[in-house]
Structure formats: C-alpha cells, structure tokens
Scaffold this active site. Structure first.
Site, short mmCIF file in Angstrom:
data_model
loop_
_atom_site.label_atom_id
_atom_site.label_comp_id
_atom_site.label_asym_id
_atom_site.label_seq_id
_atom_site.Cartn_x
_atom_site.Cartn_y
_atom_site.Cartn_z
N ILE A 98 1.00 -1.23 -0.04
CA ILE A 98 -0.02 0.03 0.29
C ILE A 98 0.75 1.28 0.02
O ILE A 98 2.04 1.36 0.76
CB ILE A 98 -0.94 0.06 1.40
CG1 ILE A 98 -1.95 -1.03 1.32
CG2 ILE A 98 -1.55 1.38 1.39
CD1 ILE A 98 -2.78 -1.74 2.31
N LEU A 99 0.55 2.30 -0.86
CA LEU A 99 1.56 3.26 -1.06
C LEU A 99 0.79 4.51 -0.34
O LEU A 99 -0.55 4.74 -0.32
CB LEU A 99 1.71 3.57 -2.62
CG LEU A 99 2.51 2.46 -3.27
CD1 LEU A 99 2.17 2.80 -4.67
CD2 LEU A 99 4.05 2.54 -3.04
N ASN A 113 -2.14 0.77 -12.14
CA ASN A 113 -2.04 -0.42 -11.30
C ASN A 113 -3.02 -1.57 -12.11
O ASN A 113 -3.83 -1.16 -12.69
CB ASN A 113 -2.57 -0.31 -9.75
CG ASN A 113 -2.37 -1.60 -9.08
OD1 ASN A 113 -1.37 -2.39 -9.11
ND2 ASN A 113 -3.68 -1.91 -8.27
N HIS A 115 -5.29 -4.72 -11.05
CA HIS A 115 -5.94 -5.53 -9.87
C HIS A 115 -6.79 -6.65 -10.36
O HIS A 115 -7.68 -6.35 -11.49
CB HIS A 115 -6.77 -4.24 -9.14
CG HIS A 115 -7.40 -5.18 -7.71
ND1 HIS A 115 -6.61 -5.33 -6.79
CD2 HIS A 115 -8.50 -5.58 -7.57
CE1 HIS A 115 -7.31 -5.79 -5.84
NE2 HIS A 115 -8.43 -6.15 -6.33
N ASP A 151 -6.71 0.75 -4.27
CA ASP A 151 -7.72 0.09 -5.50
C ASP A 151 -8.67 0.83 -6.05
O ASP A 151 -9.81 0.44 -6.23
CB ASP A 151 -8.04 -1.33 -5.12
CG ASP A 151 -6.76 -2.47 -4.84
OD1 ASP A 151 -5.74 -2.18 -5.54
OD2 ASP A 151 -7.15 -3.23 -4.15
C1 GAR Z 1 -1.38 -10.34 -10.77
O1 GAR Z 1 -2.56 -11.10 -10.84
C2 GAR Z 1 -1.83 -9.10 -10.46
O2 GAR Z 1 -3.09 -8.74 -10.84
C3 GAR Z 1 -1.94 -9.02 -8.93
O3 GAR Z 1 -0.62 -9.87 -8.51
C4 GAR Z 1 -0.22 -10.57 -9.70
C5 GAR Z 1 1.15 -10.39 -9.95
O4 GAR Z 1 1.55 -11.39 -10.85
N1 GAR Z 1 -1.94 -7.80 -8.38
C6 GAR Z 1 -2.29 -7.30 -7.22
O5 GAR Z 1 -3.25 -8.56 -6.65
C7 GAR Z 1 -2.36 -6.11 -6.60
N2 GAR Z 1 -3.16 -5.83 -5.75
P1 GAR Z 1 2.84 -11.46 -11.80
O6 GAR Z 1 3.92 -10.94 -10.58
O7 GAR Z 1 3.04 -12.48 -12.28
O8 GAR Z 1 2.49 -10.03 -12.59
#
Ligand code: GAR
Length: 218
Positions: A98-99, A113, A115, A151
């Site tokens: 969280i930033l 971002n 999500h 988010d």
């Molecule tokens: C992805 O599914 C992304 O949407 C999620 O983390 C994963 C990273 O995968 N992000 C979040 O949950 C942010 N709140 P990756 O490292 O293989 O790109």
C-alpha cells in the site's frame, strides 16, 4: 496529457513472479508500447521478476521493505530511486504494498495498477476466492490510475472471464492472468501515446470521459 516525446520512460514496480512485467517487456521490445523500461524495482529480494528484468538487460533495484521502520520511510526511499530516472510512467505490476498519499501524489496521471478483480468489486486481497465464495458468474481484471485510495482510482480497461462451477481460486487466477497480459500492455501503449489522462479524478481516453468501470474489453 500531451504525447510523450519519442519513447516513454517507464519504471515498473514488482513484488513477485513478474509475468505482467514480462508482457510489458515483450510489448516494449516489439514496439507495441512506444516506451522502454528504465528500471525495475522490487520490494522483495528474491522476486523472480528481477531475474526476468536482468535477462532483458534492464537495470534492477531492490528496496526491501522489511529494512524500514515505517511506510513513510520506505515510500520516501522508493520515491528517490524512481525519480532518479525521471520516468514518464510508473507501473505497479503485482506490487503488493500500500502506497502513501505522499508517494502517490507525485505521479498524478502517470501511475497505473493492475488489480485482479472487476473493480469496484473486491478491492484488496484474495479476490478470486472471494468472487467464488460469492458465487459470482464473472471474474476479471482492471487496469486503473492509482490515487491515494486503495484500489480506488478510476478504471481504464477491464477484461472479464466466466467463472465455471469447476473453478477454484487457482484456475480462476490462471484464466484472469491470460487477460492481464493482454490489457496491461494495451493500456500502457495508450498512455505512452498520450491518449489517456486523469482529470479531476476521472479517466479520459481520447478526450472522452470513461465510464466508471473503464472500457470493457469485450
Ligand atoms: C497479478 O495477478 C496482479 O493482478 C496481482 O498480482 C499478480 C502479480 O502477478 N496484483 C494485485 O493483486 C495487486 N493488488 P505477476 O507477478 O506474475 O505479474
């Protein structure tokens, strides 16, 4: 927002495997995104995404959040390392921190971002399991501008997948990830081309205000 001159300077922040980072690296290499990644920063030293960056010849940095006493101190160092390369675009790609508002406010209209839910549904963690528990028929992913609200920034593009009765959180995450790898490079190409902007808290595409859920990729 004006078209970013020549090639957009991009910084990518990661915490994990970096499959989204890889899709962005590939899209920069093929010139689908008119930009180049200047630096990849992880808050975790063993994130595989750092290895992906090195393989692509991209400079990497690790700022281990466990070495900082406070969120403010971590964010201040993160900001310093990012600003060194004066990026046009800062990308959160599986960056699980969280930033602070102090950090986010430096990058208005430049910070994106991804999500793994159809925002505003399921902000936060465990999005896929929560969607399954609620017997949702659809899941998906959202790319959005980052604002100080978790988010909560305005959506730019969403992709949807069907949730089958046989899906569990793992199979749903895998289906959604396929879509993530399509929509994040797409949005980044728009931002690099100067087609996206954030005005008074709303997202605009080609000067037209986007609906709350952003574009739907269907
Ligand atoms: C992805 O599914 C992304 O949407 C999620 O983390 C994963 C990273 O995968 N992000 C979040 O949950 C942010 N709140 P990756 O490292 O293989 O790109």
């Amino acid at each position: 927002m004006h078209k970013i001159s020549q090639s957009a300077k991009i910084v990518v922040l990661i915490s994990g495997g970096g499959s989204n980072l890889q899709s962005i690296i590939d899209a920069c290499q093929s010139q689908f995104i008119k930009g180049h990644i200047q630096r990849v920063i992880s808050n975790r030293p063993h994130a595989f995404g750092l290895e992906r960056a090195r393989q692509a010849g991209i400079e990497t940095r690790c700022i281990d959040h466990t070495h900082f006493d406070s969120r403010q101190a971590f964010d201040a160092e993160l900001l310093r390392i990012i600003l060194e390369v004066r990026p046009d675009i800062v990308v959160l790609a599986g960056f699980m921190r969280i930033l602070t508002a102090e950090f986010v406010n430096n990058f208005e209209g430049k910070l994106l971002n991804i999500h793994p839910s159809l925002l505003p549904n399921y902000p936060g963690l465990n999005t896929h399991q929560r969607a399954i528990d609620d017997q949702q028929k659809e899941g998906g992913v959202t790319v959005h501008f980052v604002t100080a609200e978790l988010d909560g920034g305005p959506s730019i593009l969403q992709a949807r997948v069907t949730i089958e009765s046989t899906d569990d959180a793992k199979s749903l995450a895998a289906k959604v990830l396929v879509e993530e790898h399509k929509i994040y490079p797409q949005v980044l190409s728009w931002l690099a081309d100067g087609r996206l902007s954030l005005i008074d808290g709303d997202a605009y595409f080609d000067q037209r205000k986007l609906p709350t859920e952003g574009y739907r990729d269907d």
